[in-house]
Enzyme design. Structure first.
Site, short mmCIF file in Angstrom:
data_model
loop_
_atom_site.label_atom_id
_atom_site.label_comp_id
_atom_site.label_asym_id
_atom_site.label_seq_id
_atom_site.Cartn_x
_atom_site.Cartn_y
_atom_site.Cartn_z
N LEU A 2 -34.02 -5.85 0.41
CA LEU A 2 -34.86 -6.65 1.43
C LEU A 2 -33.65 -7.32 2.20
O LEU A 2 -33.41 -6.99 3.48
CB LEU A 2 -35.78 -7.38 1.09
CG LEU A 2 -36.44 -8.52 2.15
CD1 LEU A 2 -37.15 -7.27 3.03
CD2 LEU A 2 -37.41 -9.56 1.54
N ILE B 1 -27.70 -7.15 -3.67
CA ILE B 1 -28.89 -6.71 -4.19
C ILE B 1 -28.51 -6.54 -5.67
O ILE B 1 -27.67 -5.67 -6.30
CB ILE B 1 -29.11 -5.03 -3.57
CG1 ILE B 1 -29.15 -5.06 -2.27
CG2 ILE B 1 -30.26 -4.39 -4.41
CD1 ILE B 1 -30.25 -6.02 -1.74
N CYS C 44 -44.02 -9.88 -3.14
CA CYS C 44 -42.89 -9.53 -4.12
C CYS C 44 -42.05 -10.81 -4.50
O CYS C 44 -41.69 -11.30 -5.72
CB CYS C 44 -42.08 -8.23 -3.78
SG CYS C 44 -43.05 -7.03 -3.68
N LEU C 45 -41.53 -11.34 -3.43
CA LEU C 45 -40.56 -12.42 -3.65
C LEU C 45 -41.33 -13.64 -4.27
O LEU C 45 -40.68 -14.65 -5.06
CB LEU C 45 -40.04 -13.12 -2.19
CG LEU C 45 -39.12 -12.02 -1.67
CD1 LEU C 45 -38.89 -12.49 -0.03
CD2 LEU C 45 -37.47 -12.01 -2.19
N GLU D 79 -33.96 -15.84 -3.12
CA GLU D 79 -35.38 -15.88 -3.26
C GLU D 79 -35.74 -17.20 -2.35
O GLU D 79 -36.70 -17.70 -2.83
CB GLU D 79 -35.85 -16.20 -4.71
CG GLU D 79 -35.31 -15.38 -5.81
CD GLU D 79 -35.46 -13.48 -5.62
OE1 GLU D 79 -36.18 -13.33 -4.47
OE2 GLU D 79 -35.04 -12.73 -6.15
N THR E 46 -33.90 -20.03 0.56
CA THR E 46 -32.55 -21.30 0.24
C THR E 46 -33.77 -22.59 0.00
O THR E 46 -34.82 -22.66 0.40
CB THR E 46 -31.95 -21.46 1.37
OG1 THR E 46 -32.68 -21.74 2.53
CG2 THR E 46 -31.21 -19.99 1.61
#
Length: 391
Positions: free
Chosen positions: A138, A170, A245-246, A370, A372
């Site tokens: 992403l 990644i 997903c995050l 994920e 800041t």
């Protein structure tokens, strides 16, 4: 007057908030970490290398890869059980928890939640067993906190898709068997399952890191990558897919950061008890006890917050704003605890003989990825005011 010391979690009786099954899962993961991982992690960190495939198989055998998912070889465990596994893995090293989070909460979750039945059957059993490793594409060189600014594109060519672009930072990239890649299309942002070895896909490793050194980090470069139509994740359209997903991965961090902080505090407590300064134990001084008490309070509050969010998740009531509260607070407090513990260890705290500065270095990355701290603050601010400051 002296008495027997208690563990920081005993101050608020955390153990009583867990079921027998949850306690057993936590003990099992901690035992494996102490036996198989901790003896090597300082060397992995120093060398910037980990045996990723061996670790994936070990963690797959343990059953923690995608453990919160149902079916396809996954355990279907509760959210708190998954969180406790993340806690124990990050108590060893954030990089190990990252491997599990990216595998289970990003790559596997994306396929499980948004994939076709064929995609699930093709990838999930092997990923749950640790025989196949996944990554999640992403973040881009110029699009981190704002994924809507992504430049990676997918265009149709007959019934196929052609992907061009680059992804950055990644985890697992260079060792992955499959990448879940998000790209802009004429229909909005869509996800694609890209097997390793697909022509046009490369994954150069990022080296010379000062943080998360016991973790594989790389780029994904897509240069005319041709995929069949059925490579698209049919259930995800727009940014809601990757953001969903995050949120899964961020939930694991809420618990994981507490593991790193606990390990630091346990180390500091042991060191202070054994270290003699001016004829007395370092632990007997008021200034030291003030530090230890303050850190224990923040650790316990963070653990109680994590458990509350875990129960909400199990009830299906956890919101993204609540995940932001957990991630922002627990990572921020964990890194503060790691730094304070370093002061108790003095010069010894900067060596790899002790884990505290390694944890602090790792948490510098956890603070950023994920979402800041600034972005999570703005998510909470929007919830409180109704005003979106980042749009």
């Amino acid at each position: 007057m002296t008495s027997s010391p208690v563990h920081p979690f005993d101050l608020v009786a955390v153990d009583g908030l867990l079921s027998d099954e949850e306690r057993e899962i936590q003990r099992t993961v901690r035992a494996l970490g102490e036996r198989e991982l901790r003896p090597h992690v300082a060397d992995w960190f120093e060398e910037g290398e980990i045996p990723a495939r061996e670790l994936a198989r070990l963690l797959g055998k343990l059953g923690v890869l995608g453990m919160h998912l149902e079916g396809y070889g996954c355990a279907g465990a509760g959210a708190v059980s998954y969180g406790l596994a993340c806690l124990e893995l990050e108590a060893v090293d954030s990089g190990l928890r990252s491997l599990v989070s990216v595998q289970g909460s990003l790559a596997m979750y994306a396929i499980h939640a948004y994939g076709s039945e064929e995609q699930r059957r093709q990838w999930l059993p092997g990923m749950a067993a640790g025989e196949k490793i996944g990554c999640f594409g992403l973040t881009e060189p110029d699009a981190g906190s704002d994924p809507g600014a992504m430049r990676t594109r997918a265009r149709r060519d007959g019934s196929d898709w052609i992907l061009d672009g680059a992804k950055m930072w990644i985890t697992n990239a260079s060792v992955a068997d499959v990448a879940v890649v998000w790209a802009r299309t004429d229909e909005g942002v869509r996800g694609f399952v890209v097997p390793a070895g697909t022509p046009g896909l490369s994954a150069p490793e990022i080296r010379r890191k000062l943080s998360l050194r016991a973790s594989v980090t790389g780029e994904l470069v897509l240069d005319g990558v041709r995929l069949p139509a059925d490579a698209m994740l049919p259930g995800a359209r727009g940014l809601s897919g990757p953001l969903g997903c995050l949120n899964e991965a961020r939930f694991g961090i809420v618990f994981g950061a507490i593991g790193a902080a606990r390990d630091c505090l346990e180390t500091a407590l042991s060191y202070a008890a054994d270290r003699t300064v001016f004829g007395r134990s370092l632990a007997s001084y008021q200034l030291t006890q003030q530090k230890l008490a303050d850190m224990a309070l923040e650790l316990d509050k963070g653990m109680l917050l994590a458990l509350r969010l875990g129960r909400l998740k199990e009830e299906g009531r956890l919101t993204p704003e609540q995940v932001s509260v957990g991630k922002l607070n627990n990572v921020r407090e964990a890194i503060a605890i790691a730094r304070e513990c370093r002061t108790i260890l003095g010069a010894n705290g900067v060596t790899l003989e002790y884990p505290v500065l390694r944890h602090a270095n790792n948490l510098e990355s956890v603070l950023t990825y994920e979402g800041t701290s600034e972005v999570h603050s703005l998510v909470i601010g929007k919830a409180l005011t109704g005003e979106a400051a980042f749009r």
